[in-house]
Write an enzyme that holds these catalytic residues in place. Structure first.
Site, PDB file in Angstrom:
ATOM      1  N   LYS A  69       0.923  -0.855  -0.041  1.00 37.49           N
ATOM      2  CA  LYS A  69       0.189  -0.210  -0.252  1.00 37.49           C
ATOM      3  C   LYS A  69       1.005   1.246   0.202  1.00 37.49           C
ATOM      4  CE  LYS A  69      -4.028   1.934   0.295  1.00 37.49           C
ATOM      5  NZ  LYS A  69      -3.503   3.023  -0.904  1.00 37.49           N
ATOM      6  N   LYS A  93       5.173   2.138   8.795  1.00 38.81           N
ATOM      7  CA  LYS A  93       4.312   3.557   8.929  1.00 38.81           C
ATOM      8  C   LYS A  93       2.871   2.053   8.678  1.00 38.81           C
ATOM      9  CE  LYS A  93       3.529   6.933   6.002  1.00 38.81           C
ATOM     10  NZ  LYS A  93       3.685   8.071   4.976  1.00 38.81           N
ATOM     11  N   LYS A 105       5.223   1.528  -2.850  1.00 35.34           N
ATOM     12  CA  LYS A 105       5.376   3.545  -3.691  1.00 35.34           C
ATOM     13  C   LYS A 105       5.726   3.582  -4.905  1.00 35.34           C
ATOM     14  CE  LYS A 105       5.634   7.250  -1.104  1.00 35.34           C
ATOM     15  NZ  LYS A 105       4.933   7.749   0.244  1.00 35.34           N
TER      16      LYS A 105
HETATM   17  N1  GLU Z   1       1.141   8.960   0.391  1.00 37.48           N
HETATM   18  C1  GLU Z   1       0.648   8.797   1.488  1.00 37.48           C
HETATM   19  C2  GLU Z   1       2.140   8.139   2.399  1.00 37.48           C
HETATM   20  O1  GLU Z   1       3.032   8.849   2.395  1.00 37.48           O
HETATM   21  C3  GLU Z   1      -0.571   7.868   1.281  1.00 37.48           C
HETATM   22  C4  GLU Z   1      -0.754   6.527   0.598  1.00 37.48           C
HETATM   23  C5  GLU Z   1      -2.154   6.171   1.026  1.00 37.48           C
HETATM   24  O2  GLU Z   1      -2.940   6.335   1.147  1.00 37.48           O
HETATM   25  O3  GLU Z   1      -2.085   4.496   0.463  1.00 37.48           O
HETATM   26  O4  GLU Z   1       0.716   8.247   2.746  1.00 37.48           O
END
Ligand code: GLU
Length: 414
Positions: A69, A93, A105
């Protein structure tokens, strides 16, 4: 010279946490690099008829806790190392908050401000055509990141649906609400920054009423963080974005500032403000400094400037490891990125759950669950920090790596 390579920095973070947890080297062997990382070339027909190829990446770090994710960014400085690193931070995270996801990512090397809307759409669709077999609601779920937004997510979902032949709202989060996006998603990262900052203030006995705040990086995350901090009584005295800075010692109206940015694309020149450089902003005697731009904003070169009591990492990796050590030694509390900016992916998770159930929640329900998740995660790290006498970043890595390690062990990977 300080090492500014973020990939090596995250590897060192993982190694330190594995050692502190007493995990044998097999865990580090798996966690030190993404399990799948792809480079793709996306040819795009430009409006003038020529074809231009853009290079993009998608990295899936670890899926022990669930599908990968994480967002997709469009930026001229995107690199493979950067995307891999960001995917690793996403693993941790998600683990800190306890979401059933691993880390992913993506990124494309592009300056989106130089593309027309049609070119941007063709680029977004082309990227998904390249990645289509490797993403999906149960495989890897992208979302917005730097310079990407709900419209771009909508084009990407449409392309994915066309490839599969049926609707898959759960393949990407951060969609427009009308086509399966969650209420509250756009504001969620900024909101999470404010919830964790508020909790830190509480724990440290700082009154947010009248507290001074400076925001570096006034995009989606920074602007909502400023707005919600103002709602809690704080004063946003300074803001900086790519177009320049704005400073007013008595505070700026965050609502008017957001409207000003909508029409002027920068905070610079906002009524009643003086311009300010990033160095001057970092050196302000504020209670809270929000870092919401990119990696390596604070390094050994400028860390000595910081006077804030709390530094909230709205961005991913805005402080280098060496600079973080120095800042923490000075008693400044850094709310680490993998906690501080986790509100975005948390509401992405809620969006995905709603998509899978095809049952949609009110904004109150979303916000109430976000609040609970963030407060619980903050308290767990704060208490662990006190108990083990470690800073919040170390506490976050200990919690996160423990969760990933336990899953890997159960699966028999180690
Ligand atoms: N781009 C955001 C982050 O760095 C959100 C990622 C997401 O919602 O999957 O956490």
């Amino acid at each position: 010279m300080e090492n500014l390579n973020v990939f090596q920095q995250v590897q060192a973070q993982i190694k330190d946490a594995c050692d502190l947890l007493g995990l044998d080297n097999n865990y580090y062997e798996i966690l030190k690099t993404p399990q799948r990382a792809m480079e793709v070339a996306v040819p795009v027909r430009m409006d003038d008829g020529s074809v231009k190829t853009f290079i993009g990446y998608r990295s899936q770090h670890n899926t022990a806790n669930g599908p990968a994710k994480g967002g997709i960014r469009f930026h001229p400085d995107v690199s493979f190392d950067e995307v891999k690193t960001l995917s690793m931070w996403m693993t941790f995270k998600c683990a800190v908050i306890g979401l059933p996801y691993g880390g992913g990512k993506g990124g494309i090397i592009v300056d989106p401000s130089k593309l027309s809307k049609n070119e941007l759409e063709r680029l977004a669709r082309g990227f998904v055509r390249r990645l289509g077999d490797f993403i999906g609601p149960e495989i890897d779920i992208p979302a917005p990141d730097v310079n990407t937004n709900p419209q771009i997510m909508a084009w990407m979902v449409d392309e994915f649906n066309a490839m599969k032949g049926y609707n898959n709202p759960g393949v990407i989060t951060g969609k427009p609400v009308l086509i399966g996006g969650s209420l509250g998603r756009t504001e969620a990262t900024g909101s999470g920054v404010v919830i964790t900052t508020r909790e830190a203030c509480k724990a440290m006995g700082i009154d947010l009423k009248g507290a001074k705040v400076a925001v570096h990086g006034y995009g989606n995350v920074g602007s909502y963080a400023g707005l919600y901090l103002q709602e809690l009584g704080a004063k946003v005295v300074a803001a900086f974005d790519l177009g320049g800075g704005a400073y007013n010692a008595d505070g700026m109206d965050a609502v008017a500032l957001i409207n000003y940015v909508k029409s002027n694309r920068t905070v610079k020149g906002f009524a009643g403000t003086e311009s300010i450089t990033p160095e001057e902003l970092f050196a302000l005697d504020v209670d809270v400094l929000v870092l919401a731009a990119l990696e390596n904003t604070i390094t050994m070169e400028n860390q000595h400037l910081i006077k804030a009591k709390i530094v909230s990492e709205g961005a991913n990796g805005p402080i280098t490891a060496d600079a973080h050590k120095k800042i923490s030694e000075r008693g400044i509390v850094v709310i680490p990125d993998i906690l501080c900016n986790a509100g975005g992916v948390t509401v992405s998770y809620f969006e995905w759950v709603q998509n899978l159930q095809n049952y949609y929640w009110s904004v109150e329900e979303v916000n109430e669950k976000l609040e609970r998740n963030m407060v619980n995660a903050f308290n767990a790290l704060w208490n662990m920090g006190k108990e083990k006498k470690v800073d919040l970043r170390t506490a976050a890595y200990l919690v996160a790596i423990r969760r990933v390690a336990d899953a890997m062990k159960l699966y028999g990977w180690v």
